[in-house]
Design a protein around this motif. Structure first.
Motif, PDB file in Angstrom:
ATOM      1  N   UNK A  83       0.863  -1.179   0.000  1.00 43.02           N
ATOM      2  CA  UNK A  83       0.000   0.000   0.000  1.00 43.02           C
ATOM      3  C   UNK A  83       0.898   1.227   0.000  1.00 43.02           C
ATOM      4  N   UNK A  84       0.621   2.168  -0.902  1.00 40.33           N
ATOM      5  CA  UNK A  84       1.418   3.387  -1.017  1.00 40.33           C
ATOM      6  C   UNK A  84       0.566   4.541  -0.510  1.00 40.33           C
ATOM      7  N   UNK A  85       1.029   5.196   0.544  1.00 38.41           N
ATOM      8  CA  UNK A  85       0.219   6.220   1.205  1.00 38.41           C
ATOM      9  C   UNK A  85       0.647   7.652   0.894  1.00 38.41           C
ATOM     10  N   UNK A  86       1.792   7.826   0.257  1.00 37.74           N
ATOM     11  CA  UNK A  86       2.195   9.188  -0.116  1.00 37.74           C
ATOM     12  C   UNK A  86       3.348   9.130  -1.111  1.00 37.74           C
ATOM     13  N   UNK A 109      -3.727  10.471  -7.379  1.00 38.00           N
ATOM     14  CA  UNK A 109      -2.452  10.308  -6.686  1.00 38.00           C
ATOM     15  C   UNK A 109      -2.665   9.546  -5.387  1.00 38.00           C
ATOM     16  N   UNK A 110      -1.562   9.235  -4.722  1.00 34.71           N
ATOM     17  CA  UNK A 110      -1.610   8.488  -3.463  1.00 34.71           C
ATOM     18  C   UNK A 110      -1.444   9.441  -2.291  1.00 34.71           C
ATOM     19  N   UNK A 111      -2.387   9.409  -1.360  1.00 33.21           N
ATOM     20  CA  UNK A 111      -2.321  10.208  -0.143  1.00 33.21           C
ATOM     21  C   UNK A 111      -2.713   9.343   1.044  1.00 33.21           C
ATOM     22  N   UNK A 112      -2.526   9.884   2.230  1.00 36.13           N
ATOM     23  CA  UNK A 112      -2.877   9.127   3.433  1.00 36.13           C
ATOM     24  C   UNK A 112      -4.378   8.844   3.488  1.00 36.13           C
ATOM     25  N   UNK A 113      -5.187   9.768   2.979  1.00 34.74           N
ATOM     26  CA  UNK A 113      -6.646   9.569   2.985  1.00 34.74           C
ATOM     27  C   UNK A 113      -7.142   8.792   1.768  1.00 34.74           C
ATOM     28  N   UNK A 114      -6.321   8.740   0.720  1.00 35.32           N
ATOM     29  CA  UNK A 114      -6.703   8.010  -0.488  1.00 35.32           C
ATOM     30  C   UNK A 114      -5.489   7.246  -1.006  1.00 35.32           C
ATOM     31  N   UNK A 115      -5.101   6.181  -0.314  1.00 39.53           N
ATOM     32  CA  UNK A 115      -3.904   5.432  -0.713  1.00 39.53           C
ATOM     33  C   UNK A 115      -4.154   4.623  -1.989  1.00 39.53           C
ATOM     34  N   UNK A 116      -3.071   4.104  -2.527  1.00 40.01           N
ATOM     35  CA  UNK A 116      -3.148   3.231  -3.691  1.00 40.01           C
ATOM     36  C   UNK A 116      -2.466   1.914  -3.349  1.00 40.01           C
ATOM     37  N   UNK A 117      -3.159   0.808  -3.633  1.00 41.52           N
ATOM     38  CA  UNK A 117      -2.601  -0.516  -3.453  1.00 41.52           C
ATOM     39  C   UNK A 117      -2.041  -0.985  -4.791  1.00 41.52           C
ATOM     40  N   UNK A 118      -0.868  -1.617  -4.728  1.00 40.92           N
ATOM     41  CA  UNK A 118      -0.205  -2.111  -5.930  1.00 40.92           C
ATOM     42  C   UNK A 118       0.145  -3.587  -5.745  1.00 40.92           C
ATOM     43  N   UNK A 119       0.071  -4.325  -6.824  1.00 40.84           N
ATOM     44  CA  UNK A 119       0.461  -5.738  -6.780  1.00 40.84           C
ATOM     45  C   UNK A 119       1.156  -6.096  -8.089  1.00 40.84           C
ATOM     46  N   UNK A 120       2.241  -6.867  -7.971  1.00 41.34           N
ATOM     47  CA  UNK A 120       2.988  -7.340  -9.119  1.00 41.34           C
ATOM     48  C   UNK A 120       3.168  -8.846  -8.970  1.00 41.34           C
ATOM     49  N   UNK A 121       2.764  -9.593  -9.977  1.00 39.92           N
ATOM     50  CA  UNK A 121       2.850 -11.057  -9.916  1.00 39.92           C
ATOM     51  C   UNK A 121       3.720 -11.580 -11.047  1.00 39.92           C
ATOM     52  N   UNK A 122       4.397 -12.686 -10.758  1.00 38.90           N
ATOM     53  CA  UNK A 122       5.209 -13.341 -11.776  1.00 38.90           C
ATOM     54  C   UNK A 122       4.766 -14.791 -11.919  1.00 38.90           C
ATOM     55  N   UNK A 123       4.526 -15.194 -13.181  1.00 35.20           N
ATOM     56  CA  UNK A 123       4.268 -16.589 -13.515  1.00 35.20           C
ATOM     57  C   UNK A 123       5.158 -16.910 -14.710  1.00 35.20           C
ATOM     58  N   UNK A 151      -7.892   0.685  -5.073  1.00 40.27           N
ATOM     59  CA  UNK A 151      -8.096   1.836  -4.190  1.00 40.27           C
ATOM     60  C   UNK A 151      -8.378   1.419  -2.756  1.00 40.27           C
ATOM     61  N   UNK A 152      -8.723   0.141  -2.543  1.00 39.77           N
ATOM     62  CA  UNK A 152      -9.080  -0.284  -1.190  1.00 39.77           C
ATOM     63  C   UNK A 152      -8.412  -1.578  -0.752  1.00 39.77           C
ATOM     64  N   UNK A 153      -7.618  -2.204  -1.612  1.00 41.46           N
ATOM     65  CA  UNK A 153      -6.954  -3.443  -1.259  1.00 41.46           C
ATOM     66  C   UNK A 153      -7.845  -4.660  -1.376  1.00 41.46           C
ATOM     67  N   UNK A 154      -9.088  -4.469  -1.800  1.00 47.23           N
ATOM     68  CA  UNK A 154     -10.021  -5.585  -1.946  1.00 47.23           C
ATOM     69  C   UNK A 154     -10.427  -5.781  -3.405  1.00 47.23           C
ATOM     70  N   UNK A 155     -10.826  -4.713  -4.039  1.00 45.70           N
ATOM     71  CA  UNK A 155     -11.242  -4.758  -5.442  1.00 45.70           C
ATOM     72  C   UNK A 155     -10.057  -4.352  -6.321  1.00 45.70           C
ATOM     73  N   UNK A 156      -9.565  -5.316  -7.101  1.00 42.81           N
ATOM     74  CA  UNK A 156      -8.355  -5.102  -7.881  1.00 42.81           C
ATOM     75  C   UNK A 156      -8.684  -4.951  -9.362  1.00 42.81           C
ATOM     76  N   UNK A 157      -7.911  -4.095 -10.024  1.00 38.77           N
ATOM     77  CA  UNK A 157      -8.018  -3.878 -11.461  1.00 38.77           C
ATOM     78  C   UNK A 157      -6.678  -4.181 -12.110  1.00 38.77           C
ATOM     79  N   UNK A 158      -6.715  -5.016 -13.132  1.00 36.37           N
ATOM     80  CA  UNK A 158      -5.462  -5.332 -13.831  1.00 36.37           C
ATOM     81  C   UNK A 158      -5.016  -4.126 -14.654  1.00 36.37           C
ATOM     82  N   UNK A 159      -3.780  -3.699 -14.430  1.00 33.68           N
ATOM     83  CA  UNK A 159      -3.232  -2.554 -15.161  1.00 33.68           C
ATOM     84  C   UNK A 159      -2.574  -2.981 -16.456  1.00 33.68           C
ATOM     85  N   UNK A 160      -1.901  -4.112 -16.434  1.00 30.32           N
ATOM     86  CA  UNK A 160      -1.248  -4.582 -17.653  1.00 30.32           C
ATOM     87  C   UNK A 160      -0.544  -5.898 -17.444  1.00 30.32           C
ATOM     88  N   UNK A 161      -0.241  -6.575 -18.537  1.00 28.91           N
ATOM     89  CA  UNK A 161       0.498  -7.839 -18.532  1.00 28.91           C
ATOM     90  C   UNK A 161       1.569  -7.771 -19.604  1.00 28.91           C
TER      91      UNK A 161
END
Length: 531
Positions: free
Chosen positions: A106-109, A178-192, A202-212
């Motif tokens: 989670x990126x908060x700032x 942008x990422x702020x303390x009140x509106x953080x951004x969650x990021x995930x990177x996976x390797x297969x 935006x909440x760590x629960x509902x994820x959107x794929x950015x790219x592959x």
């Protein structure tokens, strides 16, 4: 008894084809027997080659006493997987990833500051906030430690939201904001295997794929983790905006706050390590803290500077070796116009048209002969300037902007095609105007003047210059362009900075269209008017 003579029947020659071949030979004979034209073509080739060699041998980098290049300053611009010039400097908090796995944070700032001109104990001090649109903080998997290594990353940027970027030129948008303390951004990177996928939330629960993206040949064990980088700020004086690019201007530093770090898959035991990758220009002070990373209570704060992106500022592009092209073009335009107007001046056009009443064929033969001669001359001149000039540039210590063999061939062959198209354009003007001085003046006004006003002395505003280089015969000069305009690198992409608004082949197509239209009009007028 009377003998009957037997004759062998031969197929009759096609008068159209044999007649046009004869016409081509006649026009070629006219061209080669005028010594002034032949000498002018040879001079145009020599000027192109010699000025290219002069540019290559007399361009010297400034001597440097310190820095990664050493005293000889023999700097080689790093190239990415696709052969493009890149900048590859950032601060990396990493650990090995063996096989498949994922990392979530989670990126908060994300904040930036610009280095002040003031120094403390010989070091610059960062004292003022900076707005850097392409500052970056997020997760990265890299194939190796060397500059230009393949990578994939998902990140939050200064003002372009969440992105997935890979191999320097790849870019895909994700969540806005942008990422702020009140509106953080969650990021995930996976390797297969070789496939890397980036996600944003935006909440760590509902994820959107950015790219592959697929990184072919990725090693079994790679380095992965959090990174931060922030490009320099430079004033894009031609466009009137402040831009962040990979070179020039004041250095900036970005600081990002990460927490909720989660690892899954093949992460061997161990702790995080911090590395200033490839000697990134990290500022010794950023809001009172030395660049690097701090880890406390499950949170990681990382400060870094530099960029991971295409480089549009370092290196000498090979098109600079074609400085003699414009002098050569003046000679070509004069020859092209005179190849038609000389017959009007001497009254020989009546003889030519009497021998070949189909006037359109006469003009077509002239265009083919002139186009072939000038294409060959342009090919010889551009090939000599580029292929011999590049080693001279390197021998002089200049960092040559990386270009693939196909790109160099495009510049050489495209320049030759440009010369041929403009020669035919001048020939057509000669048939339209029927006066050498008028045709040459019109050709130079339509071709050379737009380039000088937009990219040479650059007296036109950026918007007007952009429009001129889209619609005039000068659009074809785009065929020489080596460095593309990247949307993820903010810079002054204006003609005065060496950028053309059209893609190389599109620009050449505009010039060819002008030549074709002029040739069609010339053929129409030649048929309608008296000789």
């Amino acid at each position: 008894m009377t003998a009957t003579a037997i004759t062998t029947s031969r197929p009759a020659a096609r008068p159209g084809r044999s007649g046009f071949a004869h016409l081509l030979r006649a026009e070629w004979t006219k061209f080669r027997t005028v010594r002034g034209w032949v000498i002018a073509v040879i001079v145009a080739v020599l000027v192109t080659v010699l000025l290219g060699l002069f540019q290559g041998s007399h361009s010297h980098v400034a001597p440097c006493t310190t820095g990664p290049n050493g005293p000889a300053c023999r700097y080689v611009v790093p190239a990415g997987p696709g052969g493009e010039s890149v900048t590859d400097t950032f601060y990396f908090v990493h650990r090995p990833l063996a096989g498949d796995g994922s990392i979530t944070v989670r990126l908060t700032s994300l904040t930036e500051v610009a280095e002040s001109s003031q120094t403390l104990q010989g070091r610059p001090v960062s004292t003022k906030p900076a707005v850097v649109p392409w500052s970056k903080a997020g997760l990265i998997i890299t194939a190796g430690p060397s500059q230009g290594s393949a990578y994939a990353a998902v990140m939050v940027t200064g003002s372009h939201g969440t992105r997935m970027q890979w191999n320097y030129t790849g870019d895909a948008p994700g969540l806005a904001g942008s990422a702020t303390a009140t509106s953080p951004r969650w990021l995930r990177l996976t390797r297969v295997g070789d496939v890397i996928t980036g996600y944003g939330s935006a909440d760590g629960t509902n994820w959107t794929k950015t790219g592959t993206v697929t990184l072919p040949g990725l090693a079994a064990t790679v380095q992965a983790g959090m990174f931060v980088t922030s490009p320099s700020q430079s004033a894009a004086t031609n466009s009137g905006v402040t831009s962040a690019s990979s070179g020039g201007g004041g250095a900036t530093d970005a600081t990002a706050a990460f927490d909720r770090v989660g690892l899954r898959g093949g992460w061997p035991g161990g702790s995080w390590a911090g590395t200033s990758v490839n000697g990134g220009p990290d500022s010794p002070y950023t809001t009172g803290h030395e660049a690097g990373y701090r880890q406390a209570d499950g949170a990681v704060t990382v400060t870094g500077s530099g960029d991971i992106a295409p480089d549009v500022t370092d290196g000498v592009p090979v098109d600079t070796l074609l400085a003699g092209l414009f002098i050569a073009l003046v000679a070509v335009l004069v020859i092209g116009a005179q190849f038609m107007t000389a017959e009007y001046r001497r009254g020989l056009i009546r003889v030519t048209l009497a021998a070949s009443p189909r006037r359109g064929r006469v003009l077509a033969a002239k265009a083919i002969v002139l186009g072939a001669v000038t294409f060959a001359a342009g090919l010889a001149g551009s090939a000599g300037a580029v292929l011999i000039g590049i080693p001279l540039l390197r021998a002089s210590g200049n960092p040559v902007y990386p270009a693939s063999m196909l790109t160099e061939l495009r510049v050489i062959a495209g320049t030759a095609a440009l010369v041929a198209a403009l020669a035919v354009f001048a020939l057509s003007l000669g048939a339209i105007v029927r006066h050498a001085a008028g045709a040459v003046t019109t050709a130079i006004t339509a071709v050379i003047l737009p380039y000088l006003l937009t990219a040479g002395i650059a007296v036109l505003p950026a918007g007007a210059a952009d429009w001129v280089l889209r619609v005039t015969p000068a659009a074809g000069f785009a065929i020489k362009q080596i460095i593309p305009a990247y949307p993820q690198v903010t810079a002054s992409y204006t003609p005065s900075s060496g950028y053309f608004p059209l893609a190389p082949w599109a620009g050449l197509a505009v010039t060819c269209a002008w030549a074709a239209l002029a040739l069609a009009l010339a053929a129409y007028l030649l048929k309608r008017r008296d000789a």
